[in-house]
Design a protein around this motif. Structure first.
Motif, PDB file in Angstrom:
ATOM      1  N   CYS A   1      26.717  25.562  43.636  1.00 36.08           N
ATOM      2  CA  CYS A   1      27.251  25.700  42.272  1.00 36.08           C
ATOM      3  C   CYS A   1      26.474  26.751  41.491  1.00 36.08           C
ATOM      4  O   CYS A   1      27.076  27.565  40.777  1.00 36.08           O
TER       5      CYS A   1
ATOM      6  N   PHE B   1      27.598  30.234  42.521  1.00 33.03           N
ATOM      7  CA  PHE B   1      28.883  30.657  41.966  1.00 33.03           C
ATOM      8  C   PHE B   1      28.785  30.964  40.479  1.00 33.03           C
ATOM      9  O   PHE B   1      29.435  31.893  39.992  1.00 33.03           O
TER      10      PHE B   1
ATOM     11  N   GLU C   1      28.057  35.168  41.761  1.00 36.66           N
ATOM     12  CA  GLU C   1      29.339  35.533  42.358  1.00 36.66           C
ATOM     13  C   GLU C   1      30.015  36.606  41.519  1.00 36.66           C
ATOM     14  O   GLU C   1      29.991  36.573  40.301  1.00 36.66           O
ATOM     15  N   GLN C   2      30.614  37.557  42.186  1.00 38.18           N
ATOM     16  CA  GLN C   2      31.261  38.725  41.602  1.00 38.18           C
ATOM     17  C   GLN C   2      30.248  39.733  41.082  1.00 38.18           C
ATOM     18  O   GLN C   2      30.559  40.568  40.260  1.00 38.18           O
TER      19      GLN C   2
ATOM     20  N   SER D   1      28.929  39.362  46.590  1.00 41.44           N
ATOM     21  CA  SER D   1      30.049  38.461  46.319  1.00 41.44           C
ATOM     22  C   SER D   1      30.728  38.066  47.626  1.00 41.44           C
ATOM     23  O   SER D   1      30.789  38.844  48.569  1.00 41.44           O
TER      24      SER D   1
ATOM     25  N   TYR E   1      38.577  36.257  40.212  1.00 44.12           N
ATOM     26  CA  TYR E   1      38.998  34.878  39.981  1.00 44.12           C
ATOM     27  C   TYR E   1      37.825  33.925  39.788  1.00 44.12           C
ATOM     28  O   TYR E   1      37.818  33.114  38.863  1.00 44.12           O
ATOM     29  N   VAL E   2      36.831  34.016  40.628  1.00 46.05           N
ATOM     30  CA  VAL E   2      35.666  33.131  40.511  1.00 46.05           C
ATOM     31  C   VAL E   2      34.908  33.454  39.238  1.00 46.05           C
ATOM     32  O   VAL E   2      34.485  32.567  38.498  1.00 46.05           O
ATOM     33  N   HIS E   3      34.760  34.746  38.934  1.00 42.64           N
ATOM     34  CA  HIS E   3      34.053  35.162  37.723  1.00 42.64           C
ATOM     35  C   HIS E   3      34.733  34.585  36.479  1.00 42.64           C
ATOM     36  O   HIS E   3      34.069  34.052  35.599  1.00 42.64           O
TER      37      HIS E   3
END
Length: 75
Positions: free
Chosen positions: A40, A43, A47-48, A52, A58-60
């Protein structure tokens, strides 16, 4: 006639250490919890970014507010 009820009759309250959980049973769950927390944190924090796993934003966008709430800059 009412029956006498004391707190020692409650089966959910351990008395004299009867419900102690051994450390060897806790360690696998603690390691699993740490692993989930680290995933967690990855992310939300990186992430991004330069590293990445998923293409796109999308995750960002999904963790954007949590990222700012925890103090991670993202833009």
């Amino acid at each position: 006639m009412a029956t006498a009820y004391t707190i020692s009759d409650d089966v959910f309250i351990p008395i004299d250490g009867a419900g102690a959980i051994p450390i060897k049973d806790i360690i696998p769950w603690a390691l699993f919890g740490v692993l989930i927390a680290m995933i967690c944190l990855y992310f939300v924090s990186t992430e991004q970014g330069a590293v990445s796993l998923f293409k796109g934003m999308y995750v960002h966008e999904f963790v954007h507010d949590g990222r700012h709430l925890m103090g991670f800059p993202c833009h």
